[in-house]
Scaffold this motif. Sequence first.
Motif, PDB file in Angstrom:
ATOM      1  N   GLU A   1       0.834  -1.194   0.000  1.00 37.89           N
ATOM      2  CA  GLU A   1       0.000   0.000   0.000  1.00 37.89           C
ATOM      3  C   GLU A   1       0.876   1.253   0.000  1.00 37.89           C
ATOM      4  OE1 GLU A   1      -4.024   1.310   2.301  1.00 37.89           O
ATOM      5  OE2 GLU A   1      -2.293   0.907   3.582  1.00 37.89           O
ATOM      6  N   LYS A   2       1.916   1.272   0.832  1.00 30.04           N
ATOM      7  CA  LYS A   2       2.814   2.427   0.899  1.00 30.04           C
ATOM      8  C   LYS A   2       3.518   2.671  -0.434  1.00 30.04           C
ATOM      9  CE  LYS A   2       4.051   2.193   5.841  1.00 30.04           C
ATOM     10  NZ  LYS A   2       5.176   1.933   6.779  1.00 30.04           N
ATOM     11  N   CYS A   3       3.874   1.579  -1.116  1.00 27.05           N
ATOM     12  CA  CYS A   3       4.636   1.689  -2.361  1.00 27.05           C
ATOM     13  C   CYS A   3       3.749   1.780  -3.592  1.00 27.05           C
ATOM     14  CB  CYS A   3       5.572   0.482  -2.495  1.00 27.05           C
ATOM     15  SG  CYS A   3       6.886   0.441  -1.263  1.00 27.05           S
ATOM     16  N   ASP A   4       2.423   1.794  -3.393  1.00 28.33           N
ATOM     17  CA  ASP A   4       1.468   1.850  -4.507  1.00 28.33           C
ATOM     18  C   ASP A   4       1.715   0.705  -5.486  1.00 28.33           C
ATOM     19  OD1 ASP A   4      -0.646   2.776  -6.049  1.00 28.33           O
ATOM     20  OD2 ASP A   4       0.606   4.183  -7.177  1.00 28.33           O
TER      21      ASP A   4
ATOM     22  N   LYS B   1     -11.691  -7.957   5.274  1.00 28.68           N
ATOM     23  CA  LYS B   1     -10.991  -7.192   6.298  1.00 28.68           C
ATOM     24  C   LYS B   1      -9.746  -6.531   5.720  1.00 28.68           C
ATOM     25  CE  LYS B   1      -9.522  -7.425  11.119  1.00 28.68           C
ATOM     26  NZ  LYS B   1      -8.451  -6.426  10.957  1.00 28.68           N
ATOM     27  N   THR B   2      -9.068  -7.211   4.830  1.00 29.42           N
ATOM     28  CA  THR B   2      -7.879  -6.635   4.200  1.00 29.42           C
ATOM     29  C   THR B   2      -8.257  -5.438   3.333  1.00 29.42           C
ATOM     30  OG1 THR B   2      -6.825  -8.818   4.200  1.00 29.42           O
ATOM     31  CG2 THR B   2      -5.895  -7.154   2.730  1.00 29.42           C
ATOM     32  N   LEU B   3      -9.334  -5.556   2.584  1.00 25.58           N
ATOM     33  CA  LEU B   3      -9.812  -4.438   1.776  1.00 25.58           C
ATOM     34  C   LEU B   3     -10.138  -3.232   2.640  1.00 25.58           C
ATOM     35  CD1 LEU B   3     -12.166  -6.481  -0.574  1.00 25.58           C
ATOM     36  CD2 LEU B   3     -10.201  -5.138  -1.362  1.00 25.58           C
ATOM     37  N   SER B   4     -10.744  -3.484   3.777  1.00 27.07           N
ATOM     38  CA  SER B   4     -11.132  -2.411   4.687  1.00 27.07           C
ATOM     39  C   SER B   4      -9.929  -1.786   5.388  1.00 27.07           C
ATOM     40  CB  SER B   4     -12.113  -2.955   5.730  1.00 27.07           C
ATOM     41  OG  SER B   4     -12.464  -1.956   6.661  1.00 27.07           O
ATOM     42  N   ASP B   5      -8.981  -2.628   5.815  1.00 31.59           N
ATOM     43  CA  ASP B   5      -7.836  -2.139   6.579  1.00 31.59           C
ATOM     44  C   ASP B   5      -6.791  -1.445   5.718  1.00 31.59           C
ATOM     45  OD1 ASP B   5      -9.040  -3.178   8.809  1.00 31.59           O
ATOM     46  OD2 ASP B   5      -7.684  -4.885   9.037  1.00 31.59           O
TER      47      ASP B   5
ATOM     48  N   GLU C   1      -6.115   1.882   0.353  1.00 32.37           N
ATOM     49  CA  GLU C   1      -5.377   2.394  -0.799  1.00 32.37           C
ATOM     50  C   GLU C   1      -4.634   1.281  -1.537  1.00 32.37           C
ATOM     51  OE1 GLU C   1      -5.819   5.526  -1.731  1.00 32.37           O
ATOM     52  OE2 GLU C   1      -7.166   5.646   0.002  1.00 32.37           O
ATOM     53  N   LEU C   2      -4.808   0.043  -1.098  1.00 34.02           N
ATOM     54  CA  LEU C   2      -4.145  -1.094  -1.730  1.00 34.02           C
ATOM     55  C   LEU C   2      -5.074  -1.741  -2.748  1.00 34.02           C
ATOM     56  CD1 LEU C   2      -1.876  -3.209  -1.987  1.00 34.02           C
ATOM     57  CD2 LEU C   2      -2.903  -4.413  -0.029  1.00 34.02           C
TER      58      LEU C   2
ATOM     59  N   LYS D   1     -18.758  -2.707  -3.026  1.00 32.12           N
ATOM     60  CA  LYS D   1     -18.549  -1.969  -1.782  1.00 32.12           C
ATOM     61  C   LYS D   1     -17.168  -1.334  -1.677  1.00 32.12           C
ATOM     62  CE  LYS D   1     -18.776  -2.337   3.259  1.00 32.12           C
ATOM     63  NZ  LYS D   1     -19.142  -3.181   4.427  1.00 32.12           N
ATOM     64  N   TYR D   2     -16.140  -2.018  -2.185  1.00 34.12           N
ATOM     65  CA  TYR D   2     -14.768  -1.562  -1.928  1.00 34.12           C
ATOM     66  C   TYR D   2     -14.122  -1.032  -3.212  1.00 34.12           C
ATOM     67  CZ  TYR D   2     -15.351  -3.818   2.551  1.00 34.12           C
ATOM     68  OH  TYR D   2     -15.813  -4.160   3.800  1.00 34.12           O
ATOM     69  N   PRO D   3     -13.753   0.246  -3.209  1.00 31.99           N
ATOM     70  CA  PRO D   3     -13.122   0.844  -4.395  1.00 31.99           C
ATOM     71  C   PRO D   3     -11.818   0.159  -4.781  1.00 31.99           C
ATOM     72  CG  PRO D   3     -13.854   2.549  -2.867  1.00 31.99           C
ATOM     73  CD  PRO D   3     -13.990   1.241  -2.146  1.00 31.99           C
ATOM     74  N   ASN D   4     -11.157  -0.498  -3.821  1.00 32.42           N
ATOM     75  CA  ASN D   4      -9.857  -1.123  -4.093  1.00 32.42           C
ATOM     76  C   ASN D   4      -9.960  -2.592  -4.482  1.00 32.42           C
ATOM     77  OD1 ASN D   4     -10.727  -1.388  -1.360  1.00 32.42           O
ATOM     78  ND2 ASN D   4      -8.677  -1.892  -0.658  1.00 32.42           N
ATOM     79  N   MET D   5     -11.179  -3.119  -4.681  1.00 32.79           N
ATOM     80  CA  MET D   5     -11.364  -4.510  -5.112  1.00 32.79           C
ATOM     81  C   MET D   5     -11.502  -4.574  -6.620  1.00 32.79           C
ATOM     82  SD  MET D   5     -11.864  -7.768  -3.947  1.00 32.79           S
ATOM     83  CE  MET D   5     -10.719  -8.274  -5.243  1.00 32.79           C
ATOM     84  N   TYR D   6     -10.647  -5.358  -7.261  1.00 31.69           N
ATOM     85  CA  TYR D   6     -10.665  -5.592  -8.703  1.00 31.69           C
ATOM     86  C   TYR D   6     -10.572  -7.097  -8.941  1.00 31.69           C
ATOM     87  CZ  TYR D   6      -9.848  -0.590  -9.392  1.00 31.69           C
ATOM     88  OH  TYR D   6      -9.966   0.780  -9.390  1.00 31.69           O
ATOM     89  N   ALA D   7     -10.664  -7.530 -10.182  1.00 29.36           N
ATOM     90  CA  ALA D   7     -10.564  -8.954 -10.479  1.00 29.36           C
ATOM     91  C   ALA D   7     -10.086  -9.175 -11.900  1.00 29.36           C
ATOM     92  CB  ALA D   7     -11.921  -9.642 -10.272  1.00 29.36           C
ATOM     93  N   ASP D   8      -9.330 -10.266 -12.098  1.00 27.85           N
ATOM     94  CA  ASP D   8      -9.007 -10.652 -13.474  1.00 27.85           C
ATOM     95  C   ASP D   8      -9.801 -11.900 -13.830  1.00 27.85           C
ATOM     96  OD1 ASP D   8      -7.415 -13.164 -13.479  1.00 27.85           O
ATOM     97  OD2 ASP D   8      -5.799 -12.021 -12.544  1.00 27.85           O
TER      98      ASP D   8
END
Length: 300
Positions: free
Chosen positions: A134-137, A164-168, A171-172, A214-221
Amino acid sequence: MERLKKIDMHVHSTPERFIERINGGTYATPDELRVIYDKFGIEKGLLLPSGMYAASTYDVISPREAYHLVQNYPETLGWWFCNVNPAWGDNTAAFDLNHFLNFFKSKGAKGLGELTENRFFDDPFMRNLFRHCEKCDMPITFHIGDMSGDYGIVDSLGLPGLEKTLSDFPELMLIGHSQKFWAEISGDADEKTRSGYPKGKVAKGGRVPYLLKKYPNMYADLSAGSGYNAVTRDPEFGYEFLEEFQNKLFYGTDICDPRNITNPMLQLAEYLDTAMENKKITYTAYEKISRKNALELLNR
C-alpha cells in the motif's frame, strides 16, 4: 465495431524449459506464448513470476529472470509484477519490505503477484506485506487457496479475510483470482463448490459482486478456467456482471503450459468479442475489459 487485441493481465512464462511438474509440462517460453497469443488475438501480457513460494511451483522464476524476460521479449511480455516473500529480510513480521518493493519498482515492476503464499490473510507476515505494498502503490494479484494440499492465501467461505484486508488497507489495489475467489460470484457457493468450477444459474448474494461494489480497491481478473466459468455459467448474469463492473475487470489467460492452447480459458477472448458483436455488452465495457483498464494501470 472492430474486434480488439487483448492485453493479458495474468500470464506465466520461463526463459527456458527446465524441471517438469509431476504430471508433466512446464511454463511456456516467450516464443511458445507468442504462438498462442497470435492464435487468440492477444497483443501482449503481464508476466506474473512464480516460484517465490515452495507450495505453488516446481520451477522458480526469479524477479531477475522476470525483469530480463520483459526486456528481451517486449512484443510478447510488455510488463511484469514482482514477487516478495513476506519472510524476506530478517524473517520477522516487522521488516521494512519497502527495501525490496521499491527496488523492483525502480526496475519497472508494476505490482506484486501472483501472490500465492500459503498463509491466512490476517497472518502478521501477510499484513506487513499488504502494508508495504500500500505504501509503495503496488497492486497485488492474489490466489486464494486452502491450508495444506493447496497454495494461495487462505480464507474461509464468504471471504471474510479478504474483506478485512480491503477495509484495513483502502489504498491497496487487490486483484482477485482463482477458483475459491470466483466460485463466490454466486450466493450459493459452499465448501464443495468453491474449489471447482460450479455450473448453473448464479444465485443472488454472491460475495464477489458485493466486494466489487462496496470496496473501491477490489478488482478482479477473468483469467483461468475459474474466471471464464464465472462469467459464462449463467450467460445473462455474466453479461450484466461484465457491464456493471466494467471498470474493475481485466482480461487474462493464466497460461501455465504451451499445451494450454486447447484450454477452455482461452475461449474468453472469443466470448468477449461475440458478446460485443451481439450487443450483449456495450463497446465501452468490451474495450475496458479487453485492454483499456489494463493499459491505464500498467502504463501509469
